[in-house]
Enzyme design. Sequence first.
Site, mmCIF file in Angstrom:
data_model
loop_
_atom_site.group_PDB
_atom_site.id
_atom_site.type_symbol
_atom_site.label_atom_id
_atom_site.label_comp_id
_atom_site.label_asym_id
_atom_site.label_seq_id
_atom_site.Cartn_x
_atom_site.Cartn_y
_atom_site.Cartn_z
ATOM 1 N N SER A 194 -8.162 -1.473 1.513
ATOM 2 C CA SER A 194 -7.337 -0.912 0.710
ATOM 3 C C SER A 194 -6.718 -2.049 -0.389
ATOM 4 O O SER A 194 -6.323 -1.426 -1.092
ATOM 5 C CB SER A 194 -5.982 -0.033 1.515
ATOM 6 O OG SER A 194 -5.411 -0.603 2.692
ATOM 7 N N SER B 91 -7.574 -3.911 5.896
ATOM 8 C CA SER B 91 -7.464 -3.912 4.337
ATOM 9 C C SER B 91 -7.319 -4.924 3.389
ATOM 10 O O SER B 91 -6.891 -5.145 2.196
ATOM 11 C CB SER B 91 -6.556 -2.477 4.448
ATOM 12 O OG SER B 91 -6.787 -1.214 4.720
ATOM 13 N N LYS C 51 1.449 -5.971 -2.872
ATOM 14 C CA LYS C 51 0.471 -5.003 -2.372
ATOM 15 C C LYS C 51 1.522 -3.725 -3.111
ATOM 16 O O LYS C 51 2.879 -3.561 -2.119
ATOM 17 C CB LYS C 51 0.256 -4.774 -0.985
ATOM 18 C CG LYS C 51 -0.645 -3.605 -0.861
ATOM 19 C CD LYS C 51 -1.384 -3.470 0.567
ATOM 20 C CE LYS C 51 -1.893 -2.032 0.552
ATOM 21 N NZ LYS C 51 -3.401 -2.217 1.927
#
Lengths: 485, 96
Positions: A154, A178, A79
Site C-alpha cells: 500500500s 506494504s 505516507k
Amino acid sequence: MSLFDHTVSELHTLLQKKEVSISDLVDESYRRIGEVEEKVQAFLTLNEEQARAKAKELDDKLAKGEETNPLFGLPIGIKDNIVTKGLRTTCASKILYNFDPIYDATVMERLNAAGAITIGKLNMDEFAMGSSTENSGFQLTRNPWDLERVPGGSSGGSAAAVAAGEVPFSLGSDTGGSIRQPAAFCGVVGLKPTYGRVSRFGLVAFASSLDQIGPITRTVEDNAYLLQVIAGVDPMDSTSANIDVPNYVEALTGDIKGLKIAVPKEYLGEGVAEEVRQSVLAALSVLEKLGATWEEVSLPHSKYALATYYLLASSEASANLARFDGVRYGYRTDNAKNLIDMYKQTRSEGFGSEVKRRIMLGTFALSSGYYDAYYKKAQKVRTLIKRDFENVFEQYDVIIGPTTPTPAFKIGEKTSDPLTMYMNDILTIPVNLAGVPAISVPCGFVDGLPVGLQIIGKHFDESTVYRVAHAFEQATDYHKQKPVL
Amino acid sequence: MSRISIEQVKHVADLARLAMTDEEAELFTKQLDAIITFAEQLNELDTENVPPTSHVLDMRNVMREDEPEPGLPREEVLKNAPDQQDGQFRVPAILE
C-alpha cells in the site's frame, strides 16, 4: 545529475561544507515534483510553503554550525496514514478528506527534532488495504519504471516518489508487505522493522498487531540512517519495545564471511515467476562469493499465512475502523434521519469497496458463533507460522527469498478478483505474522522492471539484515539504475 | 455449498454499521464466500494444543504511574468536527 543521486551522508557533507544549502535541497524536491508528478502522481498533499520556510530557518541554524544529525535539512515524503500536525492526513480515504491532525506522530516528532523537512504526504491504498495503490480514494499512482504499471502498495506513493527522485527518502508502513512490495516494484530499498522497534503512535491503525512504520530509500546506508532516527521505545505506544537501539550504520561492515543463509523452498516454488527465481539464485551466488553459505530449508506453514493474515488483519481492522463514524472528524453524510442512520450512511459513502470488504470479513470472523472457527483458529495458526521462523533461526542468521512472486503488474490487471490481488503478498505476509524484520533490496531486472530480494532477520536484529543487504548492494549496481521519466 | 448467505451478509453489515444496497450485498456474498472458503484450508491443521498468538513480543501489562496531565484543548479537539454546538460534538437525534 540530480542532487538526490547523492546518499544521505554525501548530502550531509555537502551541507556541512556549504556547497549546497537546505533551501537548494527543498527547491530540488519541488522542481522534480513539478517535472514528473503529472506522470507519477505520488503525492496527495504538498507542504511547500511550510517546507520552504523551514528550509530558511534551518539554513540559519546550519550557518551557526551546531547541527550534526545526518538527516538535518534533508527533504522527506510521508505516507498519508502518519499524522502530521496541521498537515492534511487522509489515509487516501474520502472519510478523512478534510482531516487536519492536531498532533504529530512520534516518528514525526523525531524527524522534526532531527531537522528533516516534510515535503508532502504520499498516496497509498485506502487505510493501507491493498497491494497496488489502486484502492486510493483519490488518485492513481504510476510506477516510474513503466507508467502502465502499478507502483505496488500500500505504500505505493512512498516508493514511487523515491524512485522518481522527488524526495531522497520517505516513510511507509507495512502490515502485510506494504513497504517491501512497493520497494521491490519500484527498485528501491524498503525495511519493515521488527514489530515494536518503531512507535506506532500517530500511525492510523489498520491491524494493530501487525502494523510497523519503516523507511524507503535509495540505498541501504540511507535506510539505516533513517531507522536510527525513528527507532526506539515510546511512552505513547505500549507495544513499542524497551530494547536498546544499536548503531545501524556501524553494522554496515561489508563483512558477511561465515554468514549462514536459509532459503525456504516454499519461497522459490509454485507461483514464483522463473525470472524472479533466477534473479534470487544469482543474488545468492553473489553472497556466496562474499563468504556466506546457503542451504534450502522449509517453512512448512507458509501456505497458510495468507488465510491467517486476512482473517486476523481484517478482524483488527473492523475494530480499528469503528472510530470513523462522522462524529468527531472527517466526512459526515448529509442525508441522515437519525444517529444510527448517520453512522451507516457516512461509512458507506466514505469508505471504498476494499475497506468495506475487509470490515465485513473482520466483523463476520469476530461475530458470535464464528469467533472460534475463524478468528481464534487463525491466531493458533499464527503461532505455528511464528514457530517455523524460530526453528530456522536456531541454525541460520538470515532467511532469503524474493520479495514478490512477479515484478510490477499492469494497472487494472488484478482489481476484479480480491483473492488474485491478495496472492501478491504471499512472500511478505509471514514476516508480519512472525513479527520479524525484513528488507527488500533491488536484485535485478526482468524486461526493464525491478526485482526485489527479501532478507529476513531475527527479532530486533535489523543490524544483520542491513549488513547483508549492504554487502549485496555494494557488490552489485542495481541500486544505481534509475527510471527514465 | 455456500458458506455465507445474503441474509448473513446483511446482518454483518448492520453490525458493522454499513448501509448496503441489494446489489452490493449480493456481490459481497459472493466475494466473502470465496474468501471464507479459501480460509477454511486452515482446518487442515490440527491446532488442538496450540496456544493462540495475539501479540508477537513477550510483553504484557506495560504499566506507568497514573499521573494526571492536561488533555488536548477542547477548541483543538473540535476543530475537525463535522458539527458542533456549545463546545460539544453535535449529532442527529437518536430517536426520530
